[in-house]
Design a protein around this motif. Structure first.
Motif, mmCIF file in Angstrom:
data_model
loop_
_atom_site.group_PDB
_atom_site.id
_atom_site.type_symbol
_atom_site.label_atom_id
_atom_site.label_comp_id
_atom_site.label_asym_id
_atom_site.label_seq_id
_atom_site.Cartn_x
_atom_site.Cartn_y
_atom_site.Cartn_z
ATOM 1 N N GLU A 153 14.160 63.754 13.124
ATOM 2 C CA GLU A 153 13.278 64.845 12.704
ATOM 3 C C GLU A 153 13.700 65.394 11.346
ATOM 4 O O GLU A 153 12.852 65.690 10.493
ATOM 5 C CB GLU A 153 13.272 65.958 13.748
ATOM 6 C CG GLU A 153 12.530 65.605 15.010
ATOM 7 C CD GLU A 153 12.701 66.654 16.107
ATOM 8 O OE1 GLU A 153 13.443 67.635 15.890
ATOM 9 O OE2 GLU A 153 12.094 66.465 17.171
ATOM 10 N N GLU A 154 15.001 65.552 11.149
ATOM 11 C CA GLU A 154 15.504 66.029 9.857
ATOM 12 C C GLU A 154 15.159 65.052 8.744
ATOM 13 O O GLU A 154 14.760 65.451 7.646
ATOM 14 C CB GLU A 154 17.020 66.228 9.915
ATOM 15 C CG GLU A 154 17.459 67.485 10.583
ATOM 16 C CD GLU A 154 18.966 67.642 10.566
ATOM 17 O OE1 GLU A 154 19.695 66.640 10.379
ATOM 18 O OE2 GLU A 154 19.413 68.785 10.759
ATOM 19 N N LYS A 155 15.307 63.775 9.015
ATOM 20 C CA LYS A 155 14.988 62.742 8.028
ATOM 21 C C LYS A 155 13.509 62.780 7.684
ATOM 22 O O LYS A 155 13.130 62.699 6.501
ATOM 23 C CB LYS A 155 15.378 61.375 8.583
ATOM 24 C CG LYS A 155 15.224 60.234 7.623
ATOM 25 C CD LYS A 155 15.698 58.927 8.248
ATOM 26 C CE LYS A 155 15.481 57.778 7.305
ATOM 27 N NZ LYS A 155 15.900 56.507 7.904
ATOM 28 N N LEU A 156 12.653 62.906 8.675
ATOM 29 C CA LEU A 156 11.206 62.981 8.459
ATOM 30 C C LEU A 156 10.861 64.229 7.657
ATOM 31 O O LEU A 156 10.077 64.174 6.711
ATOM 32 C CB LEU A 156 10.471 62.975 9.800
ATOM 33 C CG LEU A 156 8.951 63.048 9.733
ATOM 34 C CD1 LEU A 156 8.385 61.783 9.078
ATOM 35 C CD2 LEU A 156 8.378 63.196 11.129
ATOM 36 N N LEU A 157 11.445 65.344 8.018
ATOM 37 C CA LEU A 157 11.207 66.606 7.312
ATOM 38 C C LEU A 157 11.671 66.495 5.859
ATOM 39 O O LEU A 157 10.975 66.918 4.940
ATOM 40 C CB LEU A 157 11.914 67.750 8.021
ATOM 41 C CG LEU A 157 11.693 69.140 7.474
ATOM 42 C CD1 LEU A 157 10.215 69.501 7.526
ATOM 43 C CD2 LEU A 157 12.515 70.153 8.257
ATOM 44 N N ASN A 159 11.934 63.762 4.065
ATOM 45 C CA ASN A 159 11.003 62.871 3.366
ATOM 46 C C ASN A 159 9.711 63.594 3.012
ATOM 47 O O ASN A 159 9.159 63.379 1.929
ATOM 48 C CB ASN A 159 10.696 61.633 4.218
ATOM 49 C CG ASN A 159 11.861 60.667 4.274
ATOM 50 O OD1 ASN A 159 12.754 60.710 3.432
ATOM 51 N ND2 ASN A 159 11.844 59.833 5.281
ATOM 52 N N GLU A 160 9.205 64.445 3.896
ATOM 53 C CA GLU A 160 7.976 65.186 3.628
ATOM 54 C C GLU A 160 8.184 66.214 2.515
ATOM 55 O O GLU A 160 7.305 66.435 1.694
ATOM 56 C CB GLU A 160 7.485 65.880 4.913
ATOM 57 C CG GLU A 160 6.911 64.946 5.942
ATOM 58 C CD GLU A 160 5.662 64.224 5.472
ATOM 59 O OE1 GLU A 160 4.805 64.872 4.805
ATOM 60 O OE2 GLU A 160 5.559 63.016 5.740
ATOM 61 N N LEU A 161 9.351 66.848 2.502
ATOM 62 C CA LEU A 161 9.620 67.855 1.472
ATOM 63 C C LEU A 161 9.885 67.243 0.102
ATOM 64 O O LEU A 161 9.650 67.860 -0.923
ATOM 65 C CB LEU A 161 10.826 68.708 1.886
ATOM 66 C CG LEU A 161 10.587 69.664 3.049
ATOM 67 C CD1 LEU A 161 11.901 70.342 3.441
ATOM 68 C CD2 LEU A 161 9.531 70.697 2.707
ATOM 69 N N SER A 162 10.358 66.019 0.069
ATOM 70 C CA SER A 162 10.693 65.358 -1.202
ATOM 71 C C SER A 162 9.478 64.721 -1.879
ATOM 72 O O SER A 162 9.596 64.202 -2.966
ATOM 73 C CB SER A 162 11.803 64.355 -1.011
ATOM 74 O OG SER A 162 11.361 63.314 -0.183
ATOM 75 N N LYS A 163 8.327 64.738 -1.229
ATOM 76 C CA LYS A 163 7.129 64.145 -1.812
ATOM 77 C C LYS A 163 6.587 64.992 -2.914
ATOM 78 O O LYS A 163 6.616 66.118 -3.037
ATOM 79 C CB LYS A 163 6.033 63.951 -0.758
ATOM 80 C CG LYS A 163 6.335 62.788 0.143
ATOM 81 C CD LYS A 163 5.181 62.608 1.096
ATOM 82 C CE LYS A 163 5.441 61.436 2.008
ATOM 83 N NZ LYS A 163 4.384 61.216 2.960
#
Length: 163
Positions: A153-157, A159-163
């Protein structure tokens, strides 16, 4: 008005005060009445293979009766065979002998009838240790799964914030 209401409830509660005349406690059924064989028979993780009992005819005055119980593990405990075997090999009371037959993954418990309580307590202790180990592994597995989910979940979050 609040003071009157609280005084009223206090006076009502005071009228309901009672004292104990006697206190009784339910007595637990003593497990000491079970024999080692009966205890194993009632255990859901044990498959009894049989039992043997004999006296010493040449020494009748010794009044000793020897007992042997043959069993295997089943269910969740069958998967813990190596752990169970390790505990058995780690040591046992001198009054009993719990033998492991590795070829067919079975056990033989041998003891004199007078030491039956010692045998039963030893079995209870071993099974308690193994059951606690099973429970520990279940909890640990859940913790590890939850940690992995949290990491994903942290990794997904991230990745979403770094877009």
């Amino acid at each position: 008005m609040t003071a009157i209401a609280s005084n009223y409830t206090n006076s009502v509660q005071q009228n309901k005060i009672f004292s104990f005349q006697s206190v009784s406690r339910n007595e637990a059924v003593e497990a000491t009445s079970l024999t080692a064989y009966d205890w194993l028979e009632n255990n859901e993780f044990v498959q009894l293979q049989g039992q043997g009992s004999f006296g010493f005819q040449n020494y009748a005055d010794a009044n000793k009766k020897f007992q042997a119980i043959y069993f295997t593990l089943k269910g969740n405990l069958a998967a813990q065979y190596a752990f169970f075997r390790g505990i058995v090999l780690a040591g046992q009371p001198k009054e009993i002998y719990l033998e492991n037959i590795h070829e067919n993954r079975s056990f033989t418990l041998k003891f004199y009838k007078k030491n039956e309580e010692v045998a039963k307590r030893y079995l209870e202790k071993i099974f308690k240790i193994v059951n606690e180990e099973i429970r520990f592994k279940q909890v640990l597995r859940k913790v590890l799964v939850n940690q992995e989910k949290h990491r994903l979940e942290e990794k997904l979050l991230f990745n979403e914030l770094s877009k």
